[in-house]
Design a protein around this motif. Structure first.
Motif, PDB file in Angstrom:
ATOM      1  N   ALA A 125    -120.947  14.914  -2.899  1.00  0.00           N
ATOM      2  CA  ALA A 125    -119.566  14.807  -2.430  1.00  0.00           C
ATOM      3  C   ALA A 125    -118.917  13.514  -2.901  1.00  0.00           C
ATOM      4  N   VAL A 126    -119.623  12.396  -2.781  1.00  0.00           N
ATOM      5  CA  VAL A 126    -119.058  11.108  -3.193  1.00  0.00           C
ATOM      6  C   VAL A 126    -118.812  11.080  -4.695  1.00  0.00           C
ATOM      7  N   THR A 127    -119.684  11.730  -5.473  1.00  0.00           N
ATOM      8  CA  THR A 127    -119.504  11.746  -6.919  1.00  0.00           C
ATOM      9  C   THR A 127    -118.326  12.620  -7.327  1.00  0.00           C
ATOM     10  N   LEU A 128    -118.162  13.771  -6.670  1.00  0.00           N
ATOM     11  CA  LEU A 128    -117.069  14.677  -7.027  1.00  0.00           C
ATOM     12  C   LEU A 128    -115.705  14.110  -6.646  1.00  0.00           C
ATOM     13  N   ASP A 129    -115.575  13.554  -5.454  1.00  0.00           N
ATOM     14  CA  ASP A 129    -114.283  13.024  -5.001  1.00  0.00           C
ATOM     15  C   ASP A 129    -114.542  11.887  -4.026  1.00  0.00           C
ATOM     16  N   PRO A 130    -114.734  10.661  -4.525  1.00  0.00           N
ATOM     17  CA  PRO A 130    -115.085   9.551  -3.627  1.00  0.00           C
ATOM     18  C   PRO A 130    -114.002   9.228  -2.609  1.00  0.00           C
ATOM     19  N   LEU A 131    -112.722   9.405  -2.974  1.00  0.00           N
ATOM     20  CA  LEU A 131    -111.650   9.056  -2.046  1.00  0.00           C
ATOM     21  C   LEU A 131    -111.606  10.016  -0.857  1.00  0.00           C
ATOM     22  N   LEU A 132    -111.656  11.323  -1.141  1.00  0.00           N
ATOM     23  CA  LEU A 132    -111.618  12.294  -0.052  1.00  0.00           C
ATOM     24  C   LEU A 132    -112.878  12.200   0.801  1.00  0.00           C
ATOM     25  N   ALA A 133    -114.037  11.978   0.159  1.00  0.00           N
ATOM     26  CA  ALA A 133    -115.270  11.816   0.930  1.00  0.00           C
ATOM     27  C   ALA A 133    -115.187  10.597   1.838  1.00  0.00           C
ATOM     28  N   ALA A 134    -114.591   9.508   1.336  1.00  0.00           N
ATOM     29  CA  ALA A 134    -114.453   8.302   2.156  1.00  0.00           C
ATOM     30  C   ALA A 134    -113.549   8.561   3.355  1.00  0.00           C
ATOM     31  N   ARG A 135    -112.444   9.293   3.132  1.00  0.00           N
ATOM     32  CA  ARG A 135    -111.552   9.591   4.256  1.00  0.00           C
ATOM     33  C   ARG A 135    -112.257  10.454   5.298  1.00  0.00           C
ATOM     34  N   THR A 136    -113.032  11.446   4.828  1.00  0.00           N
ATOM     35  CA  THR A 136    -113.742  12.320   5.764  1.00  0.00           C
ATOM     36  C   THR A 136    -114.757  11.533   6.577  1.00  0.00           C
ATOM     37  N   ILE A 137    -115.507  10.659   5.914  1.00  0.00           N
ATOM     38  CA  ILE A 137    -116.493   9.846   6.623  1.00  0.00           C
ATOM     39  C   ILE A 137    -115.805   8.894   7.587  1.00  0.00           C
ATOM     40  N   HIS A 138    -114.658   8.332   7.174  1.00  0.00           N
ATOM     41  CA  HIS A 138    -113.944   7.378   8.026  1.00  0.00           C
ATOM     42  C   HIS A 138    -113.467   8.042   9.313  1.00  0.00           C
ATOM     43  N   THR A 139    -113.011   9.294   9.216  1.00  0.00           N
ATOM     44  CA  THR A 139    -112.544   9.981  10.420  1.00  0.00           C
ATOM     45  C   THR A 139    -113.680  10.297  11.371  1.00  0.00           C
ATOM     46  N   GLU A 140    -114.919  10.355  10.854  1.00  0.00           N
ATOM     47  CA  GLU A 140    -116.063  10.655  11.710  1.00  0.00           C
ATOM     48  C   GLU A 140    -116.675   9.412  12.332  1.00  0.00           C
ATOM     49  N   LEU A 141    -116.329   8.210  11.834  1.00  0.00           N
ATOM     50  CA  LEU A 141    -116.885   6.977  12.377  1.00  0.00           C
ATOM     51  C   LEU A 141    -116.198   6.616  13.683  1.00  0.00           C
ATOM     52  N   PRO A 142    -116.917   6.052  14.670  1.00  0.00           N
ATOM     53  CA  PRO A 142    -116.270   5.617  15.910  1.00  0.00           C
ATOM     54  C   PRO A 142    -115.337   4.445  15.645  1.00  0.00           C
ATOM     55  N   ALA A 143    -114.247   4.382  16.425  1.00  0.00           N
ATOM     56  CA  ALA A 143    -113.282   3.299  16.257  1.00  0.00           C
ATOM     57  C   ALA A 143    -113.918   1.975  16.662  1.00  0.00           C
ATOM     58  N   PRO A 144    -113.636   0.893  15.930  1.00  0.00           N
ATOM     59  CA  PRO A 144    -114.211  -0.407  16.295  1.00  0.00           C
ATOM     60  C   PRO A 144    -113.621  -0.907  17.600  1.00  0.00           C
ATOM     61  N   PRO A 145    -114.351  -1.725  18.356  1.00  0.00           N
ATOM     62  CA  PRO A 145    -113.820  -2.255  19.622  1.00  0.00           C
ATOM     63  C   PRO A 145    -112.610  -3.137  19.364  1.00  0.00           C
ATOM     64  N   PRO A 146    -111.617  -3.134  20.278  1.00  0.00           N
ATOM     65  CA  PRO A 146    -110.412  -3.953  20.069  1.00  0.00           C
ATOM     66  C   PRO A 146    -110.740  -5.433  20.092  1.00  0.00           C
ATOM     67  N   THR A 147    -110.047  -6.166  19.264  1.00  0.00           N
ATOM     68  CA  THR A 147    -110.204  -7.616  19.221  1.00  0.00           C
ATOM     69  C   THR A 147    -109.247  -8.263  20.203  1.00  0.00           C
ATOM     70  N   GLN A 148    -109.373  -9.573  20.389  1.00  0.00           N
ATOM     71  CA  GLN A 148    -108.487 -10.274  21.302  1.00  0.00           C
ATOM     72  C   GLN A 148    -107.040 -10.198  20.847  1.00  0.00           C
ATOM     73  N   ALA A 149    -106.839 -10.193  19.514  1.00  0.00           N
ATOM     74  CA  ALA A 149    -105.471 -10.132  19.000  1.00  0.00           C
ATOM     75  C   ALA A 149    -104.813  -8.815  19.380  1.00  0.00           C
ATOM     76  N   GLU A 150    -105.619  -7.705  19.460  1.00  0.00           N
ATOM     77  CA  GLU A 150    -105.057  -6.416  19.804  1.00  0.00           C
ATOM     78  C   GLU A 150    -104.758  -6.317  21.295  1.00  0.00           C
ATOM     79  N   ASP A 151    -105.449  -7.090  22.142  1.00  0.00           N
ATOM     80  CA  ASP A 151    -105.212  -7.030  23.579  1.00  0.00           C
ATOM     81  C   ASP A 151    -103.908  -7.714  23.980  1.00  0.00           C
ATOM     82  N   GLY A 152    -103.336  -8.509  23.119  1.00  0.00           N
ATOM     83  CA  GLY A 152    -102.103  -9.213  23.450  1.00  0.00           C
ATOM     84  C   GLY A 152    -102.175 -10.657  23.007  1.00  0.00           C
ATOM     85  N   PRO A 153    -101.052 -11.351  23.014  1.00  0.00           N
ATOM     86  CA  PRO A 153    -101.053 -12.758  22.585  1.00  0.00           C
ATOM     87  C   PRO A 153    -101.879 -13.614  23.535  1.00  0.00           C
TER      88      PRO A 153
END
Length: 396
Positions: A125-153
């Protein structure tokens, strides 16, 4: 998991593009549209099938067409052979990619054939279409925990009051100079490490940014066995049985020397038919034995993990006869032997360097002859014969 880790490793080899930046055409990932590809998958029973590998590749690339079955040229040929690992147990998979730029191959190992199959699907899959494979894998990864900057100033840290430290003793001055020197050494080492890291990333970028029709290739591993079609050598030993070379059944032993690749096989072979006693009604008897040498050329279909050679060849040798008591005049005689052969075979690799072998041949003699005792015929060369061989083959 191995497939996810492998995907992240392959995708991390190319630096991400920034918005508005002009991409170097030599490092731009290219992919065929539409992708015309072919898959050759071999695996033992109980492991994922070719259809399951195709389905998993398309789970990464939902818009991808299935692999072609025609003989026309393709943008990507993916060959994967999965079998038992003779060295450390478990399984090993040899993966080869071929496109217009050339070929690359490597061997990967795991305790699970399911895990290796997942890795092969991800590589494809990565060899045939690395960009689409990357997007598919990215959507399956859990979201990273919010940083202090995202919680507010956050309020700025309180300013530190200035200090006015007086070095009023020689010992204090010496300690201060030592501290300054230590910080200088740390800064110098940090600069060296940073430059080394930049150079290492530059080397990786240079290796992964070579132009090609698909843009991503596997680096050869230390135990890369070379091209899948590179000829190998096989040394075989087998037991023989069949009807012929005279009008009787015989048993014997034989050996073979073969040169073969993924779709063809050329073989030299020899055999010896053990002596057998034949008798006439009046008790006169003779002992018959034979030897032969031959050559065969084969086309080799490979469904799954087995090889099914379809062979044609020729052989020649000699049939030897000797009279036995109570024959009054005991003499020896020989008869030349020549025949054409045609038939299928089977090679089942149970280890990377060992295969079980089976052969069935229809034998069509091109010579005629008979052995007589006095005026009576003891036996004659058969007009048609059948040979069966079972044995093992050592592969080098």
């Amino acid at each position: 998991m191995l497939p996810l880790a492998l995907a992240l490793h392959v995708l991390a080899a190319s630096p991400p593009a920034t918005a508005g930046a002009v991409q170097d055409p030599e490092i731009e990932v290219q992919r065929p549209s539409p992708a015309l590809w072919r898959l050759d998958w071999r695996a033992p029973l109980g492991c994922p099938t070719r259809e399951q590998i195709i389905a998993e590749i398309r789970s990464y690339l939902p818009t991808l067409d299935g692999p072609t079955t025609s003989a026309r040229p393709v943008e990507l040929q993916l060959d994967a052979t999965l079998g038992r690992d003779a060295e450390g147990g478990g399984y090993r998979a040899r993966v080869e990619l071929r496109d217009s730029r050339g070929r690359s191959a490597r061997v990967i190992r795991s305790e699970s054939c399911r895990e290796l199959a997942d890795a092969v699907a991800l590589i494809g899959a990565v060899t045939l279409d690395p960009l689409l494979a990357a997007r598919t894998i990215h959507t399956e990864l859990p979201a990273p925990p919010p940083t202090q900057a995202e919680d507010g100033p956050q309020p700025p840290p309180p300013p530190q009051p200035p200090t006015d430290e007086v070095l009023d003793t020689p010992a204090a001055a010496t300690d201060a100079r030592s501290d300054v020197n230590a910080r200088s050494d740390v800064d110098a080492r940090s600069d060296v490490d940073a430059r080394s890291d930049v150079n290492a990333r530059s080397d990786v970028d240079a290796r992964t940014s070579q132009p090609g029709s698909l843009g991503i290739h596997l680096a050869p591993s230390d135990d890369d066995e070379g091209p899948a079609r590179r000829p190998r050598v096989g040394l075989g030993i087998h037991g023989l049985g069949g009807f012929g070379p005279v009008l009787a059944g015989f048993g014997g032993v034989g050996g073979s020397f073969a040169v073969f690749a993924s779709r063809w096989r050329a073989q030299l072979e020899g055999g010896w038919w053990a002596p057998r006693t034949l008798r006439l009604d009046d008790g006169a008897a003779g002992e018959i034995q034979a030897w032969r040498l031959g050559a065969r050329a084969c086309f080799v279909p490979t469904p799954g993990a087995v090889e099914l050679p379809l062979c044609a060849g020729a052989e020649g040798g000699q049939v030897l006869a000797r009279g036995l008591a109570p024959t009054t005049e005991i003499e020896s005689a020989t008869q030349p032997w020549a025949a054409l052969s045609l038939g299928p075979g089977l090679r089942w690799p149970i280890l990377s360097r060992l295969a079980l072998s089976a052969d069935l041949s229809l034998v069509l003699p091109v010579v005629r002859g008979a052995f007589v005792i006095g005026e009576r015929e003891l036996t004659s060369l058969t007009p048609v014969g059948v040979n069966v061989g079972l044995g093992v083959e050592l592969r080098i």
